[in-house]
Write a protein that holds these residues in place. Structure first.
Motif, PDB file in Angstrom:
ATOM      1  N   ALA A  34     -12.255 -18.951   7.875  1.00  0.00           N
ATOM      2  CA  ALA A  34     -13.468 -18.282   7.381  1.00  0.00           C
ATOM      3  C   ALA A  34     -13.703 -16.958   8.115  1.00  0.00           C
ATOM      4  N   VAL A  35     -13.476 -16.937   9.420  1.00  0.00           N
ATOM      5  CA  VAL A  35     -13.639 -15.704  10.205  1.00  0.00           C
ATOM      6  C   VAL A  35     -12.651 -14.651   9.732  1.00  0.00           C
ATOM      7  N   ILE A  36     -11.402 -15.053   9.537  1.00  0.00           N
ATOM      8  CA  ILE A  36     -10.386 -14.113   9.058  1.00  0.00           C
ATOM      9  C   ILE A  36     -10.765 -13.594   7.672  1.00  0.00           C
ATOM     10  N   GLY A  37     -11.215 -14.476   6.811  1.00  0.00           N
ATOM     11  CA  GLY A  37     -11.629 -14.061   5.465  1.00  0.00           C
ATOM     12  C   GLY A  37     -12.697 -12.978   5.504  1.00  0.00           C
ATOM     13  N   ARG A  38     -13.683 -13.147   6.376  1.00  0.00           N
ATOM     14  CA  ARG A  38     -14.731 -12.125   6.510  1.00  0.00           C
ATOM     15  C   ARG A  38     -14.178 -10.844   7.128  1.00  0.00           C
ATOM     16  N   ALA A  39     -13.297 -10.983   8.111  1.00  0.00           N
ATOM     17  CA  ALA A  39     -12.741  -9.810   8.788  1.00  0.00           C
ATOM     18  C   ALA A  39     -11.860  -8.977   7.869  1.00  0.00           C
ATOM     19  N   LEU A  40     -11.261  -9.605   6.856  1.00  0.00           N
ATOM     20  CA  LEU A  40     -10.324  -8.890   5.989  1.00  0.00           C
ATOM     21  C   LEU A  40     -10.978  -8.213   4.792  1.00  0.00           C
ATOM     22  N   ILE A  41     -12.268  -8.380   4.633  1.00  0.00           N
ATOM     23  CA  ILE A  41     -12.943  -7.723   3.507  1.00  0.00           C
ATOM     24  C   ILE A  41     -12.759  -6.209   3.635  1.00  0.00           C
ATOM     25  N   GLY A  42     -12.140  -5.625   2.627  1.00  0.00           N
ATOM     26  CA  GLY A  42     -11.911  -4.186   2.618  1.00  0.00           C
ATOM     27  C   GLY A  42     -10.763  -3.724   3.501  1.00  0.00           C
ATOM     28  N   ARG A  43      -9.949  -4.645   4.006  1.00  0.00           N
ATOM     29  CA  ARG A  43      -8.837  -4.298   4.885  1.00  0.00           C
ATOM     30  C   ARG A  43      -7.549  -4.947   4.401  1.00  0.00           C
ATOM     31  N   ALA A  44      -6.464  -4.347   4.787  1.00  0.00           N
ATOM     32  CA  ALA A  44      -5.157  -4.954   4.589  1.00  0.00           C
ATOM     33  C   ALA A  44      -4.804  -5.707   5.873  1.00  0.00           C
ATOM     34  N   ALA A  45      -3.892  -6.651   5.755  1.00  0.00           N
ATOM     35  CA  ALA A  45      -3.497  -7.419   6.938  1.00  0.00           C
ATOM     36  C   ALA A  45      -2.034  -7.791   6.891  1.00  0.00           C
ATOM     37  N   LEU A  46      -1.476  -7.920   8.070  1.00  0.00           N
ATOM     38  CA  LEU A  46      -0.156  -8.480   8.255  1.00  0.00           C
ATOM     39  C   LEU A  46      -0.378  -9.709   9.125  1.00  0.00           C
ATOM     40  N   VAL A  47      -0.175 -10.890   8.538  1.00  0.00           N
ATOM     41  CA  VAL A  47      -0.430 -12.146   9.240  1.00  0.00           C
ATOM     42  C   VAL A  47       0.885 -12.889   9.386  1.00  0.00           C
ATOM     43  N   SER A  48       1.191 -13.263  10.604  1.00  0.00           N
ATOM     44  CA  SER A  48       2.422 -13.988  10.900  1.00  0.00           C
ATOM     45  C   SER A  48       2.152 -15.489  10.900  1.00  0.00           C
ATOM     46  N   LEU A  49       2.904 -16.225  10.092  1.00  0.00           N
ATOM     47  CA  LEU A  49       2.867 -17.687  10.068  1.00  0.00           C
ATOM     48  C   LEU A  49       4.296 -18.171  10.254  1.00  0.00           C
ATOM     49  N   SER A  50       4.474 -19.200  11.068  1.00  0.00           N
ATOM     50  CA  SER A  50       5.840 -19.627  11.380  1.00  0.00           C
ATOM     51  C   SER A  50       6.526 -20.342  10.227  1.00  0.00           C
ATOM     52  N   GLU A  51       5.752 -21.032   9.391  1.00  0.00           N
ATOM     53  CA  GLU A  51       6.384 -21.716   8.267  1.00  0.00           C
ATOM     54  C   GLU A  51       5.371 -22.032   7.181  1.00  0.00           C
ATOM     55  N   LEU A  52       5.895 -22.103   5.970  1.00  0.00           N
ATOM     56  CA  LEU A  52       5.114 -22.546   4.819  1.00  0.00           C
ATOM     57  C   LEU A  52       5.932 -23.614   4.126  1.00  0.00           C
ATOM     58  N   PRO A  53       5.376 -24.681   3.618  1.00  0.00           N
ATOM     59  CA  PRO A  53       3.966 -24.989   3.717  1.00  0.00           C
ATOM     60  C   PRO A  53       3.587 -25.320   5.155  1.00  0.00           C
ATOM     61  N   GLY A  54       2.371 -24.999   5.456  1.00  0.00           N
ATOM     62  CA  GLY A  54       1.845 -25.260   6.786  1.00  0.00           C
ATOM     63  C   GLY A  54       0.591 -26.097   6.668  1.00  0.00           C
TER      64      GLY A  54
END
Length: 95
Positions: A34-54
């Motif tokens: 939820a915090v990330i969702g609010r922080a990304l409003i109006g911004r682009a992001a590069l988010v690193s996740l080690s694997e999907l599905p996670g």
């Protein structure tokens, strides 16, 4: 979360976040999502996740993404939308 808040100071156009859910319990992951969702409003992001599905939070973040990039051995090996991933990838499964 302090790091996410600090990263948004100065209104950057792009945020880079590495493994935002690592080591968190499911309730903590939902809160950080939820915090990330609010922080990304109006911004682009590069988010690193080690694997999907996670975790459910990682999958939800991927599902909201416009584009997914897959790296292996420091090389780009695939690029697709989340929709393409879940409909075409043989080894990916949404639970």
């Amino acid at each position: 979360m302090v790091g996410i808040a600090a990263a948004t100071l100065g209104a950057p156009a792009l945020l880079a976040i590495e493994e935002p859910f690592a080591g968190l319990e499911p309730s903590g992951q939902a809160y950080v999502e939820a915090v990330i969702g609010r922080a990304l409003i109006g911004r682009a992001a590069l988010v690193s996740l080690s694997e999907l599905p996670g975790s459910p939070s990682e999958d939800a973040l991927a599902a909201r993404s416009q584009e997914l990039l897959f790296l292996s051995g420091q090389r780009l090996v695939a690029r697709c939308s989340y929709r393409d991933l879940v409909t075409r990838a043989r080894s990916y499964r949404v639970v």
